[in-house]
Design a protein around this motif. Structure first.
Motif, mmCIF file in Angstrom:
data_model
loop_
_atom_site.group_PDB
_atom_site.id
_atom_site.type_symbol
_atom_site.label_atom_id
_atom_site.label_comp_id
_atom_site.label_asym_id
_atom_site.label_seq_id
_atom_site.Cartn_x
_atom_site.Cartn_y
_atom_site.Cartn_z
ATOM 1 N N MET A 44 0.840 -1.185 0.000
ATOM 2 C CA MET A 44 0.000 0.000 0.000
ATOM 3 C C MET A 44 0.882 1.245 0.000
ATOM 4 S SD MET A 44 -3.211 -0.881 0.090
ATOM 5 C CE MET A 44 -4.424 -0.063 1.052
ATOM 6 N N GLY A 45 0.490 2.228 -0.764
ATOM 7 C CA GLY A 45 1.228 3.472 -0.745
ATOM 8 C C GLY A 45 1.228 4.170 -2.083
ATOM 9 N N THR A 46 2.090 5.158 -2.182
ATOM 10 C CA THR A 46 2.211 5.991 -3.370
ATOM 11 C C THR A 46 3.154 5.345 -4.372
ATOM 12 O OG1 THR A 46 1.829 7.968 -2.057
ATOM 13 C CG2 THR A 46 2.925 8.282 -4.177
ATOM 14 N N ILE A 47 2.814 5.499 -5.639
ATOM 15 C CA ILE A 47 3.670 5.019 -6.722
ATOM 16 C C ILE A 47 3.975 6.199 -7.639
ATOM 17 C CG2 ILE A 47 3.845 3.486 -8.721
ATOM 18 C CD1 ILE A 47 1.939 1.580 -7.314
ATOM 19 N N LEU A 48 5.256 6.362 -7.966
ATOM 20 C CA LEU A 48 5.671 7.338 -8.967
ATOM 21 C C LEU A 48 6.005 6.580 -10.245
ATOM 22 C CD1 LEU A 48 8.046 9.835 -7.088
ATOM 23 C CD2 LEU A 48 5.704 10.238 -7.870
ATOM 24 N N CYS A 49 5.622 7.152 -11.372
ATOM 25 C CA CYS A 49 5.908 6.534 -12.658
ATOM 26 C C CYS A 49 6.696 7.504 -13.520
ATOM 27 C CB CYS A 49 4.606 6.143 -13.359
ATOM 28 S SG CYS A 49 4.869 5.366 -14.965
ATOM 29 N N PHE A 50 7.658 6.964 -14.247
ATOM 30 C CA PHE A 50 8.536 7.773 -15.080
ATOM 31 C C PHE A 50 8.469 7.314 -16.528
ATOM 32 C CE2 PHE A 50 10.146 7.776 -10.791
ATOM 33 C CZ PHE A 50 10.421 9.116 -10.559
ATOM 34 N N ASP A 51 8.217 8.266 -17.420
ATOM 35 C CA ASP A 51 8.303 8.035 -18.860
ATOM 36 C C ASP A 51 9.628 8.644 -19.285
ATOM 37 O OD1 ASP A 51 7.703 7.427 -21.534
ATOM 38 O OD2 ASP A 51 6.722 9.365 -21.825
ATOM 39 N N PHE A 52 10.672 7.820 -19.317
ATOM 40 C CA PHE A 52 12.028 8.281 -19.552
ATOM 41 C C PHE A 52 12.242 8.667 -21.001
ATOM 42 C CE2 PHE A 52 16.397 7.487 -20.869
ATOM 43 C CZ PHE A 52 17.101 8.253 -19.954
ATOM 44 N N GLY A 53 12.869 9.819 -21.191
ATOM 45 C CA GLY A 53 13.293 10.275 -22.509
ATOM 46 C C GLY A 53 14.633 10.965 -22.384
ATOM 47 N N LEU A 54 15.340 11.080 -23.472
ATOM 48 C CA LEU A 54 16.657 11.711 -23.431
ATOM 49 C C LEU A 54 16.564 13.205 -23.143
ATOM 50 C CD1 LEU A 54 18.353 9.885 -26.429
ATOM 51 C CD2 LEU A 54 18.476 9.339 -23.980
ATOM 52 N N LYS A 55 15.494 13.862 -23.595
ATOM 53 C CA LYS A 55 15.328 15.296 -23.367
ATOM 54 C C LYS A 55 14.438 15.598 -22.171
ATOM 55 C CE LYS A 55 16.054 16.575 -28.159
ATOM 56 N NZ LYS A 55 15.510 17.244 -29.323
ATOM 57 N N ARG A 56 13.407 14.779 -21.967
ATOM 58 C CA ARG A 56 12.453 15.019 -20.884
ATOM 59 C C ARG A 56 12.067 13.695 -20.233
ATOM 60 N NH1 ARG A 56 10.799 17.707 -25.199
ATOM 61 N NH2 ARG A 56 9.223 16.139 -25.664
ATOM 62 N N ILE A 57 11.669 13.795 -18.964
ATOM 63 C CA ILE A 57 11.142 12.648 -18.240
ATOM 64 C C ILE A 57 9.764 13.042 -17.718
ATOM 65 C CG2 ILE A 57 11.418 11.082 -16.267
ATOM 66 C CD1 ILE A 57 14.458 11.627 -16.433
ATOM 67 N N GLY A 58 8.743 12.360 -18.194
ATOM 68 C CA GLY A 58 7.395 12.596 -17.696
ATOM 69 C C GLY A 58 7.209 11.844 -16.384
ATOM 70 N N VAL A 59 6.495 12.462 -15.460
ATOM 71 C CA VAL A 59 6.282 11.849 -14.146
ATOM 72 C C VAL A 59 4.786 11.861 -13.835
ATOM 73 C CG1 VAL A 59 6.917 11.868 -11.697
ATOM 74 C CG2 VAL A 59 8.512 12.804 -13.406
ATOM 75 N N ALA A 60 4.313 10.725 -13.324
ATOM 76 C CA ALA A 60 2.920 10.599 -12.892
ATOM 77 C C ALA A 60 2.922 10.023 -11.484
ATOM 78 C CB ALA A 60 2.141 9.693 -13.840
ATOM 79 N N VAL A 61 1.798 10.179 -10.804
ATOM 80 C CA VAL A 61 1.669 9.684 -9.441
ATOM 81 C C VAL A 61 0.327 8.979 -9.303
ATOM 82 C CG1 VAL A 61 0.670 11.843 -8.548
ATOM 83 C CG2 VAL A 61 1.914 10.316 -6.999
ATOM 84 N N GLY A 62 0.295 8.028 -8.420
ATOM 85 C CA GLY A 62 -0.938 7.332 -8.090
ATOM 86 C C GLY A 62 -0.733 6.617 -6.770
ATOM 87 N N ASN A 63 -1.797 6.021 -6.253
ATOM 88 C CA ASN A 63 -1.627 5.247 -5.029
ATOM 89 C C ASN A 63 -2.373 3.930 -5.151
ATOM 90 O OD1 ASN A 63 -4.320 5.416 -3.711
ATOM 91 N ND2 ASN A 63 -3.849 7.605 -3.706
ATOM 92 N N THR A 64 -1.964 2.991 -4.335
ATOM 93 C CA THR A 64 -2.498 1.640 -4.433
ATOM 94 C C THR A 64 -3.925 1.534 -3.913
ATOM 95 O OG1 THR A 64 -1.428 1.101 -2.335
ATOM 96 C CG2 THR A 64 -0.229 0.557 -4.339
ATOM 97 N N LEU A 65 -4.403 2.530 -3.198
ATOM 98 C CA LEU A 65 -5.774 2.497 -2.694
ATOM 99 C C LEU A 65 -6.769 2.883 -3.800
ATOM 100 C CD1 LEU A 65 -7.717 2.137 -0.315
ATOM 101 C CD2 LEU A 65 -7.362 4.554 0.218
ATOM 102 N N LEU A 66 -6.556 4.041 -4.416
ATOM 103 C CA LEU A 66 -7.468 4.512 -5.458
ATOM 104 C C LEU A 66 -7.167 3.906 -6.824
ATOM 105 C CD1 LEU A 66 -7.712 8.288 -4.521
ATOM 106 C CD2 LEU A 66 -9.337 6.453 -3.988
ATOM 107 N N ARG A 67 -5.891 3.551 -7.068
ATOM 108 C CA ARG A 67 -5.466 2.924 -8.322
ATOM 109 C C ARG A 67 -5.793 3.791 -9.538
ATOM 110 N NH1 ARG A 67 -3.733 -1.878 -7.268
ATOM 111 N NH2 ARG A 67 -3.999 -2.753 -9.331
ATOM 112 N N GLN A 68 -5.607 5.110 -9.368
ATOM 113 C CA GLN A 68 -5.829 6.068 -10.449
ATOM 114 C C GLN A 68 -4.553 6.876 -10.654
ATOM 115 O OE1 GLN A 68 -8.711 6.561 -12.411
ATOM 116 N NE2 GLN A 68 -9.226 4.593 -11.465
ATOM 117 N N ALA A 69 -4.054 6.886 -11.866
ATOM 118 C CA ALA A 69 -2.834 7.619 -12.186
ATOM 119 C C ALA A 69 -3.163 9.056 -12.581
ATOM 120 C CB ALA A 69 -2.107 6.926 -13.323
ATOM 121 N N GLN A 70 -2.308 9.988 -12.171
ATOM 122 C CA GLN A 70 -2.461 11.403 -12.512
ATOM 123 C C GLN A 70 -1.127 11.950 -13.009
ATOM 124 O OE1 GLN A 70 -5.381 13.165 -12.287
ATOM 125 N NE2 GLN A 70 -6.293 11.197 -11.772
#
Length: 129
Positions: free
Chosen positions: A1-27
């Protein structure tokens, strides 16, 4: 249970999203636009301290047939560095089709939106029974 950070790695930019295991919705969260590795990891360090994730997800790109390419290797290295530098468990998620969903969109936040799609895919694939 807890927060998850997600990374869309790129050479110029890295996109970051967050979500948690309770709601299971990424933002979408933010985009890291630093070019130097030290600057990228400094920005990531701030996010890790702020969100205190229990897991990091990294999108793993590949060719449509699943074969790896140069960015695949770099993403694996990035995931290993996240785990090594911050001591947070890190998993890779196939991101082959996440970009197709956003192909009609433009703007810097598209990287964060791509990260949110990858994280939502992780949540969907790891749904509790």
């Amino acid at each position: 249970m807890g927060t998850i950070l997600c990374f869309d790695f790129g050479l110029k930019r890295i996109g970051v999203a967050v979500g948690n295991t309770l709601l299971r919705q990424a933002q979408p969260l933010t985009v890291i636009s630093a070019e130097a590795n030290d600057a990228k990891f400094a920005a990531i360090s701030v996010l890790i301290k702020e969100w205190q994730p229990t897991l990091c997800v990294v999108g793993l790109p590949s060719h449509p047939d699943g074969t790896e390419h140069e960015l695949t290797v770099r993403c694996r290295r990035f995931a290993n560095q996240l785990n090594g530098r911050f001591g947070v468990a890190t998993v890779l998620v196939d991101e082959r089709y996440s970009s197709a969903v956003l192909s009609q969109r433009r703007g810097e936040l598209i990287d964060a939106e791509a990260a949110a799609i990858i994280l939502q895919q992780y949540f969907n694939e790891h749904a509790e029974s």
